[in-house]
Design an enzyme around this catalytic site. Sequence first.
Site, PDB file in Angstrom:
ATOM      1  N   ALA A  79       0.904  -1.186  -0.098  1.00 40.18           N
ATOM      2  CA  ALA A  79      -0.041   0.222   0.099  1.00 40.18           C
ATOM      3  C   ALA A  79       0.880   1.144   0.057  1.00 40.18           C
ATOM      4  O   ALA A  79       2.205   1.045   0.211  1.00 40.18           O
ATOM      5  CB  ALA A  79      -0.882  -0.039   1.402  1.00 40.18           C
ATOM      6  N   GLY A 122       0.903  -5.111   1.002  1.00 44.94           N
ATOM      7  CA  GLY A 122      -0.637  -4.995   0.525  1.00 44.94           C
ATOM      8  C   GLY A 122      -0.293  -5.737  -0.957  1.00 44.94           C
ATOM      9  O   GLY A 122      -1.593  -6.239  -1.440  1.00 44.94           O
ATOM     10  N   GLU A 125      -0.753  -9.085  -0.326  1.00 45.32           N
ATOM     11  CA  GLU A 125      -2.107  -9.495   0.402  1.00 45.32           C
ATOM     12  C   GLU A 125      -2.961  -9.472  -0.866  1.00 45.32           C
ATOM     13  O   GLU A 125      -4.056 -10.012  -1.006  1.00 45.32           O
ATOM     14  CB  GLU A 125      -2.646  -8.460   1.408  1.00 45.32           C
ATOM     15  N   GLU A 145       5.707  -4.995   6.845  1.00 52.29           N
ATOM     16  CA  GLU A 145       5.210  -4.177   7.609  1.00 52.29           C
ATOM     17  C   GLU A 145       5.982  -3.926   8.823  1.00 52.29           C
ATOM     18  O   GLU A 145       5.856  -2.457   9.510  1.00 52.29           O
ATOM     19  CB  GLU A 145       3.416  -4.381   7.820  1.00 52.29           C
TER      20      GLU A 145
HETATM   21  N1  DAK Z   1       4.673   3.196  -0.925  1.00 55.62           N
HETATM   22  C1  DAK Z   1       4.984   4.384  -1.456  1.00 55.62           C
HETATM   23  N2  DAK Z   1       6.057   4.421  -2.330  1.00 55.62           N
HETATM   24  C2  DAK Z   1       6.817   3.162  -2.359  1.00 55.62           C
HETATM   25  C3  DAK Z   1       6.248   2.132  -2.091  1.00 55.62           C
HETATM   26  C4  DAK Z   1       5.219   1.970  -1.000  1.00 55.62           C
HETATM   27  N3  DAK Z   1       5.019   0.840  -0.367  1.00 55.62           N
HETATM   28  N4  DAK Z   1       7.265   1.346  -2.230  1.00 55.62           N
HETATM   29  C5  DAK Z   1       8.060   1.781  -3.212  1.00 55.62           C
HETATM   30  N5  DAK Z   1       7.857   3.120  -3.281  1.00 55.62           N
HETATM   31  C6  DAK Z   1       8.588   4.234  -3.992  1.00 55.62           C
HETATM   32  C7  DAK Z   1       9.763   4.694  -3.359  1.00 55.62           C
HETATM   33  O1  DAK Z   1       9.713   5.648  -2.315  1.00 55.62           O
HETATM   34  C8  DAK Z   1      10.460   5.339  -4.615  1.00 55.62           C
HETATM   35  O2  DAK Z   1       9.915   6.466  -4.809  1.00 55.62           O
HETATM   36  P1  DAK Z   1      11.021   7.847  -5.164  1.00 55.62           P
HETATM   37  O3  DAK Z   1      11.765   7.814  -3.907  1.00 55.62           O
HETATM   38  O4  DAK Z   1      11.615   7.438  -6.447  1.00 55.62           O
HETATM   39  O5  DAK Z   1       9.937   8.881  -5.279  1.00 55.62           O
HETATM   40  C9  DAK Z   1      10.078   4.368  -5.644  1.00 55.62           C
HETATM   41  O6  DAK Z   1       8.852   3.808  -5.323  1.00 55.62           O
HETATM   42  C10 DAK Z   1      11.051   3.292  -6.125  1.00 55.62           C
HETATM   43  O7  DAK Z   1      11.361   2.527  -4.809  1.00 55.62           O
HETATM   44  P2  DAK Z   1      12.804   2.473  -4.234  1.00 55.62           P
HETATM   45  O8  DAK Z   1      13.887   3.519  -4.756  1.00 55.62           O
HETATM   46  O9  DAK Z   1      12.829   2.427  -2.805  1.00 55.62           O
HETATM   47  O10 DAK Z   1      13.541   1.259  -5.129  1.00 55.62           O
HETATM   48  P3  DAK Z   1      14.267  -0.090  -4.405  1.00 55.62           P
HETATM   49  O11 DAK Z   1      14.614  -1.067  -5.818  1.00 55.62           O
HETATM   50  O12 DAK Z   1      15.723   0.496  -3.968  1.00 55.62           O
HETATM   51  O13 DAK Z   1      13.566  -0.842  -3.653  1.00 55.62           O
HETATM   52  C11 DAK Z   1      11.635  -1.970  -2.385  1.00 55.62           C
HETATM   53  C12 DAK Z   1      12.565  -1.684  -3.871  1.00 55.62           C
HETATM   54  C13 DAK Z   1      10.505  -2.471  -2.640  1.00 55.62           C
HETATM   55  C14 DAK Z   1      12.678  -3.088  -1.631  1.00 55.62           C
HETATM   56  C15 DAK Z   1      11.729  -0.674  -1.552  1.00 55.62           C
HETATM   57  O14 DAK Z   1      10.804   0.227  -2.482  1.00 55.62           O
HETATM   58  C16 DAK Z   1      10.785  -0.890  -0.379  1.00 55.62           C
HETATM   59  O15 DAK Z   1      11.198  -1.212   0.656  1.00 55.62           O
HETATM   60  N6  DAK Z   1       9.416  -0.503  -0.482  1.00 55.62           N
HETATM   61  C17 DAK Z   1       8.414  -0.563   0.727  1.00 55.62           C
HETATM   62  C18 DAK Z   1       7.962  -1.778   1.032  1.00 55.62           C
HETATM   63  C19 DAK Z   1       6.942  -2.009   1.994  1.00 55.62           C
HETATM   64  O16 DAK Z   1       7.302  -1.759   3.087  1.00 55.62           O
HETATM   65  N7  DAK Z   1       5.635  -2.582   1.732  1.00 55.62           N
HETATM   66  C20 DAK Z   1       4.588  -2.738   2.856  1.00 55.62           C
HETATM   67  C21 DAK Z   1       4.246  -1.234   2.770  1.00 55.62           C
HETATM   68  S1  DAK Z   1       2.747  -1.392   4.261  1.00 55.62           S
HETATM   69  C22 DAK Z   1      -4.779  -0.648   3.776  1.00 55.62           C
HETATM   70  C23 DAK Z   1      -4.614  -1.639   3.077  1.00 55.62           C
HETATM   71  C24 DAK Z   1      -3.389  -2.296   2.848  1.00 55.62           C
HETATM   72  C25 DAK Z   1      -2.304  -1.973   3.838  1.00 55.62           C
HETATM   73  C26 DAK Z   1      -2.659  -0.938   4.537  1.00 55.62           C
HETATM   74  C27 DAK Z   1      -3.771  -0.482   4.791  1.00 55.62           C
HETATM   75  N8  DAK Z   1      -6.021  -0.049   3.988  1.00 55.62           N
HETATM   76  C28 DAK Z   1      -6.899  -0.236   3.060  1.00 55.62           C
HETATM   77  C29 DAK Z   1      -6.334   0.968   5.058  1.00 55.62           C
HETATM   78  C30 DAK Z   1      -0.988  -2.491   3.474  1.00 55.62           C
HETATM   79  C31 DAK Z   1       0.097  -2.141   4.234  1.00 55.62           C
HETATM   80  C32 DAK Z   1       1.339  -2.085   3.281  1.00 55.62           C
HETATM   81  O17 DAK Z   1       1.480  -2.632   2.444  1.00 55.62           O
END
Ligand code: DAK
Length: 271
Positions: A79, A122, A125, A145
């Site tokens: 997400a 997400g 999921e 997360e």
């Molecule tokens: N959200 C926003 N931006 C994201 C993102 C994310 N989840 N994942 C990547 N990006 C963005 C990065 O910020 C970056 O943007 P800029 O800096 O270029 O503006 C761009 O995508 C490229 O990412 P990276 O530069 O980080 O690329 P890398 O290859 O170095 O790394 C990575 C890739 C996937 C390992 C890394 O981006 C990463 O760790 N991303 C986050 C992964 C994560 O923590 N995902 C879980 C998020 S929490 C809900 C429904 C569902 C959920 C919550 C609520 N409701 C309906 C209320 C679910 C929650 C989640 O998923």
Amino acid sequence: MRMTTTTMTYTNILVEKQETSPGSGIYIGLVALNRPSALNALNNHLMQELVEAMQAFDKDDTVRAIVLSGSERAFAAGADIKEMADETTVSIMSKDNFATWDRVKAVKKPIVAAVSGFALGGGCELMMMCDMIVASETAQFGQPEVNIGVIPGAGGTQRLTHALGKYKAMEIILTGRPMTANEALQAGLVNKVVPVELYLEEAKNLAIQIASKSPVATQLAKEAILKAFDGSLDDGLRFERKNFYMLFSSEDQKEGMKAFMEKRKAKFVGR
Ligand code: DAK
């Protein structure tokens, strides 16, 4: 040569219909997440578009199965953290954006996920809300997360546990580490793993195979299979959602999401 036709124009997804064989009048629906600048992070607008497209396919009698994909680099990296970072327990609860996600769960037609690259949080999921999963060798699955001070909120604690069993699910969710495609295959999370150049085609072939069967039978079979999980799943989903909302009152959620946006390691304090 199979015909594809673009149906509607959206901002964050690409939508097409593909005829299963020339002149058959039977189609599969193709939806591709398309927000490359954010690795297909699932913001609210994208999710709205996605459910609209899926519901349109659900209503279209010529469409028998749906394929949901991302890009080679990312199915979806979660997400949108930037959209969630400033939420509080009350604000995120009152927005109730999970209602949109619940509409994916309500799609009656079989959905095949075609997954390459990151399927995290997400993204994982959403993939698990699909009915079958074809992965490329480059796919990475996980629920990271905990790295940003929260827990899975869209079914991860429930669906991953159903797929992997308690012990593996505990490890994956509590450490936040990604699984490779082959690990996911061995653990029973995905149907098959193929070279990256084939994953989309393989997913389409699976959907085409399903599309050749009686649509009444495939939809009712899907509904019945999902019943195998339903009672306990619904209770579990409600419980998970409550805990997810509660974490938006913690300092660790604020720090974790801020640290992600500032591209640094989070310092958690446990409150
Ligand atoms: N959200 C926003 N931006 C994201 C993102 C994310 N989840 N994942 C990547 N990006 C963005 C990065 O910020 C970056 O943007 P800029 O800096 O270029 O503006 C761009 O995508 C490229 O990412 P990276 O530069 O980080 O690329 P890398 O290859 O170095 O790394 C990575 C890739 C996937 C390992 C890394 O981006 C990463 O760790 N991303 C986050 C992964 C994560 O923590 N995902 C879980 C998020 S929490 C809900 C429904 C569902 C959920 C919550 C609520 N409701 C309906 C209320 C679910 C929650 C989640 O998923």
